[in-house]
Design a protein around this motif. Sequence first.
Motif, PDB file in Angstrom:
ATOM      1  N   SER A 115       0.845  -1.185   0.000  1.00 38.53           N
ATOM      2  CA  SER A 115       0.000   0.000   0.000  1.00 38.53           C
ATOM      3  C   SER A 115       0.885   1.240   0.000  1.00 38.53           C
ATOM      4  O   SER A 115       2.007   1.212   0.503  1.00 38.53           O
ATOM      5  N   ARG A 116       0.360   2.296  -0.606  1.00 32.49           N
ATOM      6  CA  ARG A 116       1.088   3.560  -0.652  1.00 32.49           C
ATOM      7  C   ARG A 116       0.068   4.687  -0.581  1.00 32.49           C
ATOM      8  O   ARG A 116      -0.873   4.737  -1.383  1.00 32.49           O
ATOM      9  N   TYR A 117       0.273   5.577   0.379  1.00 31.01           N
ATOM     10  CA  TYR A 117      -0.593   6.732   0.553  1.00 31.01           C
ATOM     11  C   TYR A 117       0.277   7.982   0.505  1.00 31.01           C
ATOM     12  O   TYR A 117       1.406   7.974   0.989  1.00 31.01           O
ATOM     13  N   THR A 118      -0.251   9.035  -0.072  1.00 28.95           N
ATOM     14  CA  THR A 118       0.460  10.309  -0.156  1.00 28.95           C
ATOM     15  C   THR A 118      -0.451  11.415   0.342  1.00 28.95           C
ATOM     16  O   THR A 118      -1.614  11.493  -0.070  1.00 28.95           O
ATOM     17  N   VAL A 119       0.074  12.244   1.249  1.00 24.19           N
ATOM     18  CA  VAL A 119      -0.667  13.394   1.761  1.00 24.19           C
ATOM     19  C   VAL A 119       0.273  14.598   1.785  1.00 24.19           C
ATOM     20  O   VAL A 119       1.488  14.455   1.807  1.00 24.19           O
TER      21      VAL A 119
END
Length: 84
Positions: free
Chosen positions: A2-6
């Motif tokens: 998983s990869r999340y960017t904020v």
Amino acid sequence: MSRYTVKRVDKEGTELEINYGFDHALGYWYDIWDHTRGDEDYECCIEEKSSYPNKLNRGQFLEFLLKYHLPEEHKKAVGLDLPF
């Protein structure tokens, strides 16, 4: 994986790009980028950690999630030692 960017703004007013997630090889991981410190050819990674090889433990990763006000479901998964 998983990869999340904020995007978040730090205390000095600098916009940071925060990437984080879970990978079967790295475990929990994150990196923090300040694009204002670099130039066109070089971007500046402020911090980069993972369970392997950096020995990032669940408690440290949970502190990271809390510090940057990231989603509750991710905090719960880390608390239960689950991928998200």
